[in-house]
Motif scaffolding. Structure first.
Motif, PDB file in Angstrom:
ATOM      1  N   GLU A 183       5.638  -9.788  -1.658  1.00 60.07           N
ATOM      2  CA  GLU A 183       6.332  -8.547  -2.015  1.00 60.07           C
ATOM      3  C   GLU A 183       6.070  -8.153  -3.457  1.00 60.07           C
ATOM      4  OE1 GLU A 183      10.789  -6.586  -2.089  1.00 60.07           O
ATOM      5  OE2 GLU A 183      10.413  -8.611  -2.801  1.00 60.07           O
ATOM      6  N   LYS A 184       5.970  -9.125  -4.356  1.00 64.57           N
ATOM      7  CA  LYS A 184       5.734  -8.818  -5.763  1.00 64.57           C
ATOM      8  C   LYS A 184       4.361  -8.212  -5.999  1.00 64.57           C
ATOM      9  CE  LYS A 184       8.847 -12.164  -7.973  1.00 64.57           C
ATOM     10  NZ  LYS A 184       8.938 -13.381  -8.818  1.00 64.57           N
ATOM     11  N   ASN A 185       3.424  -8.486  -5.106  1.00 66.24           N
ATOM     12  CA  ASN A 185       2.051  -8.031  -5.295  1.00 66.24           C
ATOM     13  C   ASN A 185       1.720  -6.730  -4.566  1.00 66.24           C
ATOM     14  OD1 ASN A 185       0.086 -10.012  -6.825  1.00 66.24           O
ATOM     15  ND2 ASN A 185       1.613 -11.289  -5.762  1.00 66.24           N
ATOM     16  N   MET A 186       2.720  -6.091  -3.965  1.00 69.10           N
ATOM     17  CA  MET A 186       2.445  -4.843  -3.254  1.00 69.10           C
ATOM     18  C   MET A 186       3.697  -3.972  -3.211  1.00 69.10           C
ATOM     19  SD  MET A 186       2.563  -5.823   0.792  1.00 69.10           S
ATOM     20  CE  MET A 186       4.153  -6.105   1.578  1.00 69.10           C
ATOM     21  N   ASN A 187       3.503  -2.708  -2.856  1.00 65.08           N
ATOM     22  CA  ASN A 187       4.598  -1.803  -2.517  1.00 65.08           C
ATOM     23  C   ASN A 187       4.544  -1.600  -1.010  1.00 65.08           C
ATOM     24  OD1 ASN A 187       5.300  -1.383  -5.266  1.00 65.08           O
ATOM     25  ND2 ASN A 187       3.686   0.144  -5.450  1.00 65.08           N
ATOM     26  N   PHE A 188       5.584  -2.011  -0.306  1.00 61.54           N
ATOM     27  CA  PHE A 188       5.485  -2.012   1.160  1.00 61.54           C
ATOM     28  C   PHE A 188       5.325  -0.602   1.731  1.00 61.54           C
ATOM     29  CE2 PHE A 188      10.144  -1.711   0.695  1.00 61.54           C
ATOM     30  CZ  PHE A 188      10.469  -0.732   1.633  1.00 61.54           C
ATOM     31  N   ASP A 189       5.855   0.427   1.026  1.00 62.06           N
ATOM     32  CA  ASP A 189       5.723   1.784   1.550  1.00 62.06           C
ATOM     33  C   ASP A 189       4.351   2.395   1.273  1.00 62.06           C
ATOM     34  OD1 ASP A 189       6.183   1.903  -1.152  1.00 62.06           O
ATOM     35  OD2 ASP A 189       7.612   3.551  -1.068  1.00 62.06           O
ATOM     36  N   GLU A 190       3.494   1.658   0.567  1.00 58.11           N
ATOM     37  CA  GLU A 190       2.113   2.093   0.360  1.00 58.11           C
ATOM     38  C   GLU A 190       1.143   1.166   1.090  1.00 58.11           C
ATOM     39  OE1 GLU A 190       1.558   4.070  -3.869  1.00 58.11           O
ATOM     40  OE2 GLU A 190       2.397   2.057  -4.088  1.00 58.11           O
ATOM     41  N   SER A 191       1.652   0.463   2.100  1.00 59.16           N
ATOM     42  CA  SER A 191       0.873  -0.575   2.765  1.00 59.16           C
ATOM     43  C   SER A 191       0.674  -0.285   4.245  1.00 59.16           C
ATOM     44  CB  SER A 191       1.583  -1.934   2.625  1.00 59.16           C
ATOM     45  OG  SER A 191       1.820  -2.245   1.276  1.00 59.16           O
ATOM     46  N   VAL A 192      -0.381  -0.852   4.791  1.00 64.54           N
ATOM     47  CA  VAL A 192      -0.576  -0.879   6.233  1.00 64.54           C
ATOM     48  C   VAL A 192      -0.751  -2.335   6.646  1.00 64.54           C
ATOM     49  CG1 VAL A 192      -1.605   1.422   6.338  1.00 64.54           C
ATOM     50  CG2 VAL A 192      -3.091  -0.566   6.081  1.00 64.54           C
ATOM     51  N   LEU A 193      -0.315  -2.644   7.850  1.00 66.14           N
ATOM     52  CA  LEU A 193      -0.402  -3.999   8.389  1.00 66.14           C
ATOM     53  C   LEU A 193      -1.294  -4.000   9.613  1.00 66.14           C
ATOM     54  CD1 LEU A 193       0.525  -6.990   8.770  1.00 66.14           C
ATOM     55  CD2 LEU A 193       2.522  -6.081  10.000  1.00 66.14           C
ATOM     56  N   LEU A 194      -2.365  -4.778   9.566  1.00 72.67           N
ATOM     57  CA  LEU A 194      -3.246  -4.962  10.722  1.00 72.67           C
ATOM     58  C   LEU A 194      -2.963  -6.337  11.308  1.00 72.67           C
ATOM     59  CD1 LEU A 194      -6.667  -3.745   9.222  1.00 72.67           C
ATOM     60  CD2 LEU A 194      -4.768  -2.379  10.066  1.00 72.67           C
ATOM     61  N   ILE A 195      -2.629  -6.386  12.590  1.00 69.55           N
ATOM     62  CA  ILE A 195      -2.384  -7.658  13.267  1.00 69.55           C
ATOM     63  C   ILE A 195      -3.444  -7.820  14.341  1.00 69.55           C
ATOM     64  CG2 ILE A 195      -0.736  -9.097  14.500  1.00 69.55           C
ATOM     65  CD1 ILE A 195       1.499  -7.306  13.506  1.00 69.55           C
ATOM     66  N   SER A 196      -4.213  -8.902  14.250  1.00 68.86           N
ATOM     67  CA  SER A 196      -5.279  -9.139  15.214  1.00 68.86           C
ATOM     68  C   SER A 196      -5.130 -10.526  15.836  1.00 68.86           C
ATOM     69  CB  SER A 196      -6.654  -9.035  14.544  1.00 68.86           C
ATOM     70  OG  SER A 196      -6.842 -10.100  13.627  1.00 68.86           O
ATOM     71  N   GLU A 197      -5.682 -10.671  17.023  1.00 64.86           N
ATOM     72  CA  GLU A 197      -5.672 -11.980  17.668  1.00 64.86           C
ATOM     73  C   GLU A 197      -6.644 -12.905  16.937  1.00 64.86           C
ATOM     74  OE1 GLU A 197      -3.547 -14.114  20.184  1.00 64.86           O
ATOM     75  OE2 GLU A 197      -3.470 -11.940  20.291  1.00 64.86           O
ATOM     76  N   LYS A 198      -7.838 -12.365  16.653  1.00 58.10           N
ATOM     77  CA  LYS A 198      -8.847 -13.114  15.910  1.00 58.10           C
ATOM     78  C   LYS A 198      -9.082 -12.377  14.589  1.00 58.10           C
ATOM     79  CE  LYS A 198     -10.988 -14.813  20.163  1.00 58.10           C
ATOM     80  NZ  LYS A 198     -12.220 -14.886  20.981  1.00 58.10           N
ATOM     81  N   ASN A 199     -10.338 -12.319  14.137  1.00 55.03           N
ATOM     82  CA  ASN A 199     -10.640 -11.622  12.897  1.00 55.03           C
ATOM     83  C   ASN A 199     -10.773 -10.119  13.143  1.00 55.03           C
ATOM     84  OD1 ASN A 199     -10.735 -14.025  11.424  1.00 55.03           O
ATOM     85  ND2 ASN A 199     -12.896 -14.343  11.895  1.00 55.03           N
ATOM     86  N   VAL A 200     -10.439  -9.310  12.131  1.00 58.94           N
ATOM     87  CA  VAL A 200     -10.626  -7.870  12.201  1.00 58.94           C
ATOM     88  C   VAL A 200     -12.101  -7.561  11.938  1.00 58.94           C
ATOM     89  CG1 VAL A 200     -10.057  -5.650  11.157  1.00 58.94           C
ATOM     90  CG2 VAL A 200      -8.272  -7.380  11.474  1.00 58.94           C
ATOM     91  N   GLU A 201     -12.735  -6.881  12.879  1.00 54.56           N
ATOM     92  CA  GLU A 201     -14.153  -6.546  12.736  1.00 54.56           C
ATOM     93  C   GLU A 201     -14.316  -5.488  11.650  1.00 54.56           C
ATOM     94  OE1 GLU A 201     -17.795  -4.615  15.404  1.00 54.56           O
ATOM     95  OE2 GLU A 201     -15.944  -5.305  16.374  1.00 54.56           O
ATOM     96  N   PRO A 202     -15.144  -5.735  10.634  1.00 55.17           N
ATOM     97  CA  PRO A 202     -15.304  -4.762   9.540  1.00 55.17           C
ATOM     98  C   PRO A 202     -15.830  -3.424  10.051  1.00 55.17           C
ATOM     99  CG  PRO A 202     -16.281  -6.888   8.957  1.00 55.17           C
ATOM    100  CD  PRO A 202     -15.961  -6.942  10.419  1.00 55.17           C
ATOM    101  N   THR A 203     -15.333  -2.359   9.450  1.00 47.18           N
ATOM    102  CA  THR A 203     -15.806  -1.010   9.761  1.00 47.18           C
ATOM    103  C   THR A 203     -17.048  -0.709   8.926  1.00 47.18           C
ATOM    104  OG1 THR A 203     -13.553  -0.268  10.204  1.00 47.18           O
ATOM    105  CG2 THR A 203     -15.187   1.432   9.767  1.00 47.18           C
ATOM    106  N   THR A 204     -18.049  -0.084   9.531  1.00 45.81           N
ATOM    107  CA  THR A 204     -19.253   0.297   8.799  1.00 45.81           C
ATOM    108  C   THR A 204     -19.094   1.715   8.238  1.00 45.81           C
ATOM    109  OG1 THR A 204     -20.386   1.298  10.691  1.00 45.81           O
ATOM    110  CG2 THR A 204     -20.609  -1.089  10.414  1.00 45.81           C
TER     111      THR A 204
END
Length: 320
Positions: A183-204
């Motif tokens: 929490e100290k390292n971010m502002n939660f209202d300026e954040s997005v949360l990605l939840i994945s089963e495995k790794n998130v595939e990078p976008t090109t």
């Protein structure tokens, strides 16, 4: 006028200045604006614009922090968007739902897969949840279109006065010190949360250029009431959170477009978020501030699109 001037400055880095001066000199500022809007619908413009931008975890105009939760590896990462790059701030151990897989029903003991907002911070909780909890907006619009059920998916801490199991009922849990550090390292209202089963595939960058040019092409079809082109952007499997399917949506839009009303449609603070999912689709969640106005109606609010990218074809699966 400030926005037009800024857009001109950016486009001048890509196209020949003399071309725009000639258009302005011979046809006026309105034709220059038309040319600007035309360029925004091309992948070539966005490829150039994104040339030095990292889009691995999305494209963000109003969000600064990206949280990536990997369920199988039990790892939570925090990134900050800085100088067109993603700076990793933290990597922490986490636990998630007792059962593997995506969440679909209340009480299935699974952590959902997708992209979510952090809506608020809860304090003065039962000591079982640690010092506080960050609340997600599960189920989101796309979850509801899939008839997903359940609620109360949080990022929270560990019991203050007892031990606990190596899993949760569906939330994400961190050691209390790690939760406080997060929490100290971010502002939660300026954040997005990605939840994945495995790794998130990078976008090109090519994929992101496809998505950004799509936004402006879709907007143009909407603004000009080109119903045939507009509907081509929607999947036949399209479904709203309220259960409205493609056929009902089509009928409603055909009626609205038949009025041929002059419309003002403007989007700002565009955020394109990779959308992990259990459907084996390449998906993105688009969140934008929307200004929509006709003679009889005005709306200022948030627009959400959930889209599938399949090769060079994009289809809208849900919207809100």
């Amino acid at each position: 006028m400030k926005k037009i001037a800024f857009l001109l400055l950016v486009l001048f880095q890509t196209y020949v200045l003399a071309d725009f001066v000639t258009i302005y000199r011979t046809m006026g500022i309105e034709e220059v604006q038309k040319e600007l809007e035309k360029q925004l619908k091309t992948k070539e413009y966005w490829n150039k614009y994104l040339e030095n931008t990292d889009v691995s975890y999305g494209y963000y105009e109003s969000k600064k922090y990206v949280l990536v939760a990997h369920k199988l590896s039990k790892k939570l990462e925090l990134f900050k968007k800085e100088d067109k790059k993603f700076l990793k701030l933290l990597t922490q151990s986490m636990i998630s739902g007792e059962k593997e897989g995506d969440k679909f029903t209340e009480g299935d003991l699974k952590t959902p897969v997708g992209a979510y907002r952090l809506t608020r911070k809860l304090t003065k909780l039962d000591q079982f949840y640690g010092p506080f909890a960050l609340v997600t907006n599960y189920p989101n619009t796309f979850d509801k279109s899939l008839n997903k059920e359940g609620h109360g998916i949080w990022i929270h801490g560990m019991p203050l006065e007892e031990s606990r199991e190596d899993f949760t009922k569906g939330c994400i849990a961190l050691d209390n010190e790690n939760l406080v550090s997060l929490e100290k390292n971010m502002n939660f209202d300026e954040s997005v949360l990605l939840i994945s089963e495995k790794n998130v595939e990078p976008t090109t960058k090519d994929e992101m250029s496809e998505v950004l040019s799509f936004i402006f092409s879709w907007t143009d079809a909407w603004r000009t009431s080109d119903i045939n082109k507009y509907l081509q952007y929607y999947s036949k499997d399209f479904k709203r959170a309220n259960g409205q399917g493609f056929d009902a949506f089509k009928k409603h839009k055909e009626y609205i477009f038949s009025r041929k009303e002059e419309k003002t449609i403007k989007f700002s603070n565009i955020n394109v978020i990779p959308y992990p999912n259990s459907l084996n689709k390449k998906m993105f969640k688009i969140v934008m501030d929307q200004h929509y106005q006709t003679k009889s109606y005005k709306y200022d609010g948030i627009k959400e699109l959930y889209i599938q990218l399949d090769g060079d074809k994009i289809s809208i699966l849900s919207e809100g």
